[in-house]
Design an enzyme around this catalytic site. Structure first.
Site, PDB file in Angstrom:
ATOM      1  CD  GLU A  19      30.996 -51.541 -23.509  1.00 46.09           C
ATOM      2  OE1 GLU A  19      29.918 -51.614 -24.153  1.00 46.09           O
ATOM      3  OE2 GLU A  19      31.608 -52.531 -23.106  1.00 46.09           O
ATOM      4  CG  HIS A  79      29.399 -59.254 -26.707  1.00 42.62           C
ATOM      5  ND1 HIS A  79      29.775 -58.383 -25.710  1.00 42.62           N
ATOM      6  CD2 HIS A  79      30.054 -60.422 -26.454  1.00 42.62           C
ATOM      7  CE1 HIS A  79      30.616 -58.989 -24.896  1.00 42.62           C
ATOM      8  NE2 HIS A  79      30.802 -60.223 -25.323  1.00 42.62           N
ATOM      9  CG  HIS A 106      32.094 -54.543 -26.667  1.00 41.22           C
ATOM     10  ND1 HIS A 106      31.837 -55.806 -26.183  1.00 41.22           N
ATOM     11  CD2 HIS A 106      33.331 -54.588 -27.220  1.00 41.22           C
ATOM     12  CE1 HIS A 106      32.872 -56.590 -26.439  1.00 41.22           C
ATOM     13  NE2 HIS A 106      33.801 -55.873 -27.064  1.00 41.22           N
ATOM     14  CD  GLU A 123      27.477 -55.820 -26.325  1.00 41.88           C
ATOM     15  OE1 GLU A 123      28.629 -55.406 -26.603  1.00 41.88           O
ATOM     16  OE2 GLU A 123      27.204 -56.436 -25.280  1.00 41.88           O
TER      17      GLU A 123
END
Length: 602
Positions: A455, A273, A372, A276
């Site tokens: 993440e 992304h 991410h 990110e």
């Protein structure tokens, strides 16, 4: 002819006037009574009709009584006290069945199967924020919200969740009584001129400074320099191009880069992304760290580089990074664009997605992670479920193994394992929120590669001044996760030349203890076999349970790598209709790797 005054005046008849008034009274009463009965019958019939519709067709869903927000930028102004919401009306409005969810998915097909919706919004409900937050009504609201076919983002609490929405989805949600507001910025970049108290995330991205981050040209130069300085063990290659023609650079770090060898393949992928970005920088730092430690003679790093083919791809979405947006240049979310087991991903396939698919298909990757931002957790498959409902755990056949891998990263991270939102800093994808067309599920289902989605930070694009700390937070975790590619069972599968000429050949297995041969040192009559390998877990009852996930030995060398959780297993190899079993393979807590070879033939 005239009347006298007395004759012209009529005489009064008291009895006649009394009868007329009485008749008028009773006729009025009859009309009133008839009207009342008619209204009552109409109400009863209407109520019965609505009940039949609700029970038989499930199409009648009354609107929530909570007024919709008139100002998306001020969600507080739209909040209604829980006491103002009639619980019976809330539950009635939530009597939505599966057919309704499917109808919404059909209605919002453009948002779900094409370019991603443009508005990052936060969804809540007054019932979730007031005195009824722990009530049955609140549970029903959460269940309904998580069942909606929306493009959810990372942020989710017991009272709110983020999603990318179109204008018509926003309108629909507000009509249903949900509170919808723009996601506030989590800006901690001191160089930004936008106030954190009022700015939206999109405004923040437009104002944030690139200082300290590597743009495409700088990233390209840094990777080229690493490859040049460490050319004996590093090779830079492009696995494809972005929509705007930027290279998707991948740095291979291995004993003999560019040469296929019988060794496990490992990869890290960042910046899927575009907004990110910490993973992009950490991948670059990780590659530099490995190469510097290898050059310095660090024993552990030397052993890893000499026995594993490590690939680092810092930016899968370079266009998105330059544009400061999540999606690629065509506004497609790349993590919804891969082939999906439910065929619910987006289309058409984007250049970046196809490039990754071609790359992964060209090499036998065993273990992987993609980075991410927007939360801090190690996420593992599956990401989707058949019901399309978030908050429902969807275990893969290798669920115990995935949990173990996620815990390895989380526990080695400086803070992830202390998460207040996720127990031990890990989560099943669908249990968090469902998504379809994701990269980690595709890796596992279609390429037999175990992948986690990591993440890294609650802030998607944090201040450049924090990058060094984010690297330190993740450095040991990245190394610990890499080491896991050398755990479980591994070995070689071979067959003899005579097997092709005789139907009466036999099968035999050589155990790890007695085997000293490999594909590279096998006799001239032995050839590598591309066999199916399946693991069977020994249960406490002594029974064997097959793990419904195959791995394959390579046709080039016959080598295979089957990562396993702690336990006792049987491995079963199948080649050209013949099957061999190796029993009592023990995987311990120390991550000791066990070699198990198979040979088909005389």
């Amino acid at each position: 002819f005239t009347l006298s005054a007395n004759e012209a005046k009529p005489k009064q008849n008291t009895h006649t006037h009394t009868n007329v008034r009485s008749l008028f009274f009773w006729r009025t009463m009859k009309c009133t009574l008839f009207a009342a009965v008619s209204v009552a019958m109409f109400c009863l019939l209407s109520t019965a009709a609505v009940t039949v519709l609700a029970q038989e067709n499930h199409q009648f869903v009354p609107q929530l009584s909570v007024p919709a927000s008139e100002n998306a930028a001020e969600p507080a102004s739209a909040t209604v006290a829980a006491a103002d919401v009639a619980p019976a009306k809330v539950l009635s409005a939530l009597s939505q069945d599966r057919q309704t969810v499917e109808e919404l998915a059909s209605l919002w097909e453009d948002e779900l199967s094409g370019p991603m919706p443009e508005h990052l919004m936060r969804i809540s409900h007054s019932v979730l924020q007031g005195e009824l937050a722990d009530s049955q009504e609140a549970s029903a609201v959460r269940e309904r919200l998580l069942s909606l076919p929306l493009v959810f983002d990372h942020h989710r609490t017991s009272s709110e969740i983020d999603a990318y929405l179109s204008s018509r989805q926003i309108d629909w949600l507000r009509e249903q009584g949900f509170l919808v507001s723009e996601v506030p910025s989590t800006n901690d970049n001191e160089e930004s001129t936008t106030s954190t108290s009022t700015s939206s995330y999109s405004e923040y991205l437009r104002s944030v400074s690139f200082s300290g981050y590597h743009n495409y040209e700088q990233l390209t130069s840094a990777l080229q320099e690493l490859a040049s300085q460490h050319s004996q063990v590093a090779r830079l290659t492009s696995v494809g191009n972005s929509v705007q023609g930027r290279k998707l650079w991948a740095l291979e770090i291995s004993r003999n880069p560019g040469v296929r060898e019988p060794e496990p393949y490992f990869k890290y992928v960042g910046n899927m992304h575009g907004d990110e970005v910490v993973g992009r920088e950490n991948c670059l730092r990780f590659a530099a760290h490995l190469l510097e430690r290898y050059a310095a003679g660090d024993p552990e790093v030397v052993e890893l580089v000499n026995t594993v083919s490590v690939w680092v791809l810092p930016s899968m979405n370079p266009d998105g990074f330059e544009l400061r947006q999540r999606a690629n240049r065509n506004r497609f979310d790349l993590n919804r664009n891969f082939p999906d087991r439910f065929d619910l991903g987006t289309s058409p396939r984007q250049p970046e997605t196809q490039a990754i698919m071609d790359w992964v298909s060209a090499y036998p990757f065993v273990l992987s992670a993609n980075f991410h931002g927007g939360s801090q957790v190690a996420n593992y498959p599956f990401d989707g479920n058949r019901e399309r409902r978030s908050g429902r755990y969807e275990a893969s056949p290798d669920d115990a193994l995935f949990r173990r891998l996620a815990l390895v990263y989380s526990n080695a991270h400086r803070t992830m394992h202390d998460s207040r939102e996720f127990a031990q800093g890990i989560t099943n994808g669908a249990d968090w929120y469902v998504l379809y067309g994701g990269m980690q599920d595709w890796n596992y289902i279609h390429r037999q590669c175990l992948e986690l989605t990591i993440e890294l930070t609650n802030t998607k694009w944090p201040s450049a001044s924090t990058l060094a700390q984010h690297w330190e937070d993740n450095r040991e975790a990245m190394l610990a996760y890499l080491r896991m590619v050398k755990t479980g069972a591994y070995g070689f599968v071979t067959y003899t030349e005579e097997q092709q000429q005789s139907k009466s050949t036999t099968a035999s297995a050589s155990s790890a203890a007695s085997s000293s041969s490999s594909a590279s040192s096998a006799s001239s009559s032995s050839l590598p076999a591309e066999a199916k390998i399946i693991a069977l877990e020994q249960l406490d009852s002594g029974e064997l349970r097959a793990i419904d996930h195959l791995v394959y030995s390579t046709a080039l060398f016959g080598d295979y790598y089957r990562l396993l959780p702690v336990g006792t297993f049987t491995l079963r190899a199948t080649f050209r209709g013949q099957t061999i079993e190796q029993q009592n393979i023990r995987i311990d807590e120390q991550n000791t790797r066990v070699r198990v070879d198979f040979h088909f033939g005389n």
